[in-house]
Design a protein around this motif. Structure first.
Motif, PDB file in Angstrom:
ATOM      1  N   HIS A  70      -6.585  -0.349   1.815  1.00 42.62           N
ATOM      2  CA  HIS A  70      -6.349   1.062   2.158  1.00 42.62           C
ATOM      3  C   HIS A  70      -7.627   1.895   2.065  1.00 42.62           C
ATOM      4  O   HIS A  70      -8.625   1.493   1.466  1.00 42.62           O
ATOM      5  CB  HIS A  70      -5.257   1.649   1.264  1.00 42.62           C
ATOM      6  CG  HIS A  70      -5.657   1.824  -0.177  1.00 42.62           C
ATOM      7  ND1 HIS A  70      -6.446   2.869  -0.619  1.00 42.62           N
ATOM      8  CD2 HIS A  70      -5.362   1.090  -1.288  1.00 42.62           C
ATOM      9  CE1 HIS A  70      -6.610   2.778  -1.921  1.00 42.62           C
ATOM     10  NE2 HIS A  70      -5.979   1.704  -2.357  1.00 42.62           N
ATOM     11  N   LYS A  76      -1.481   1.192  -1.823  1.00 43.18           N
ATOM     12  CA  LYS A  76      -0.877  -0.049  -1.311  1.00 43.18           C
ATOM     13  C   LYS A  76       0.270   0.227  -0.353  1.00 43.18           C
ATOM     14  O   LYS A  76       0.701  -0.661   0.385  1.00 43.18           O
ATOM     15  CB  LYS A  76      -0.364  -0.900  -2.472  1.00 43.18           C
ATOM     16  CG  LYS A  76       0.752  -0.246  -3.285  1.00 43.18           C
ATOM     17  CD  LYS A  76       1.210  -1.125  -4.414  1.00 43.18           C
ATOM     18  CE  LYS A  76       2.279  -0.445  -5.270  1.00 43.18           C
ATOM     19  NZ  LYS A  76       1.778   0.779  -5.945  1.00 43.18           N
ATOM     20  N   SER A  96      -0.806  -5.887   0.466  1.00 44.02           N
ATOM     21  CA  SER A  96      -1.603  -4.686   0.233  1.00 44.02           C
ATOM     22  C   SER A  96      -1.683  -4.433  -1.266  1.00 44.02           C
ATOM     23  O   SER A  96      -0.877  -4.963  -2.040  1.00 44.02           O
ATOM     24  CB  SER A  96      -1.003  -3.478   0.959  1.00 44.02           C
ATOM     25  OG  SER A  96       0.340  -3.261   0.560  1.00 44.02           O
TER      26      SER A  96
END
Length: 346
Positions: A70, A76, A96
């Motif tokens: 990110h 996330k 993520s």
């Protein structure tokens, strides 16, 4: 008497300066006074915890495993707005995570470009996603991808840098070019990046003082947003990423401020000195840049792609900085990275 008064005033001023430049201690997730832990986490070798999220198809059924990194002020919960049909068609598993200091991941007082890359490697190993994985970094999440290409290239199956950060102090930039581009930035951003690069000890003060404007993105200065980005922001507001209120819950210094210090500080390598990790063209590294992106300098991005001809450079004519939120663009990023399909709209 006068000397005593002078000493008292001097001590008082020094005390005020110290308090102004010293960031408050972070509120660590899971600590007595800190936010609660609500997401799965892994423990790194140095004792820090990293929070993560899995999405897409189940890991054990996936054809492709992608780590998403990110950007600035995100977490996330960021995801490419790719179509569900494409994710299922290609069989994509996404992993993520909250970068250090963001969301529910512990801050890293020794955070660096290098450490970000090794955080990713440890995450991949502990979640057993394989000896090689794909990686996509968005905006400020671009520098961890550069780190992976430098420090763990043997682990990368393919990489996409989407509207990635440019550090104006990379040594290979011609001085006249970087200077010209830098002067086109808003004056407040010029000063912020200078502070982050030259005197990071003052960055907390600079970003919290009220006398002068600091970073345009943090202040919501409308001049930083192109027309496509303003339109996209309206759509994002209708379907925001969940958990956005928790992005800086451990402190803005350990998340946003330290991100700027690392991203615009002195790196341990120059990306333009990197070698092609795929000399047989078995996979690829790609850069996606929006022509109408006012955050990332187009000319410097083009220069990077010219210096590194093994990188596939995609410039989206009507794209802004938030083009990863466009489903058409997101699908094209995934198809180009995973199956080598050239985008039809460029």
């Amino acid at each position: 008497m006068f000397r005593k008064i002078t000493v008292v005033l001097l001590v008082g001023i020094l005390g005020w300066v110290y308090q102004a430049i010293k960031p408050p201690p972070p509120k660590i997730c899971g600590s007595i006074d800190g936010p609660p832990v609500t997401s799965p986490r892994i423990r790194l070798s140095d004792g820090r915890y990293i929070s993560y999220k899995e999405s897409g198809v189940p890991k054990e059924k996936a054809n492709y495993k992608i780590i998403i990194v990110h950007g600035f002020g995100d977490s996330k919960d960021f995801y490419l707005r790719a179509s569900k049909e494409l994710i299922e068609e290609l069989g994509i598993y996404f992993l993520s995570f909250d970068r250090a200091g963001y969301g529910e991941s512990d801050p890293n007082p020794k955070r660096s470009v290098k450490s970000e890359g090794f955080d990713i490697e440890e995450l991949a190993d502990q979640l057993e996603i394989g000896s090689k994985f794909y990686i996509i970094g968005v905006s400020m999440g671009g520098y961890p991808v550069w780190s992976c290409l430098k420090h763990i290239p043997n682990r990368i199956a393919g990489a996409s840098l989407v509207v990635p950060i440019i550090n104006y102090w990379w040594p290979s930039f011609p001085a006249n070019l970087s200077k010209m581009v830098y002067k086109r930035l808003l004056l407040q951003d010029q000063w912020t990046y200078r502070v982050a690069h030259y005197v990071p000890q003052l960055l907390y003060w600079w970003l919290t003082q009220k006398w002068f404007p600091s970073l345009a993105a943090m202040e919501g200065n409308p001049e930083i947003f192109s027309i496509p980005d303003r339109e996209m922001l309206k759509k994002i507001a209708e379907y925001p990423n969940p958990g956005q209120e928790n992005v800086t819950q451990q402190g803005v210094f350990e998340s946003l401020h330290r991100d700027l210090m690392v991203g615009f500080g002195t790196w341990d390598f120059d990306p333009m000195d990197l070698k092609n990790p795929f000399p047989e063209n078995e996979n690829s590294v790609q850069i996606w840049q929006g022509y109408q992106d006012r955050f990332i300098p187009l000319l410097l991005q083009r220069y990077v792609s010219e210096r590194l001809p093994w990188i596939k450079y995609h410039e989206v004519l009507d794209g802004g900085h938030f083009m990863p939120y466009n489903t058409t663009v997101a699908d094209a990023i995934l198809r180009a990275l995973l199956v080598g399909e050239e985008p039809s709209f460029i």
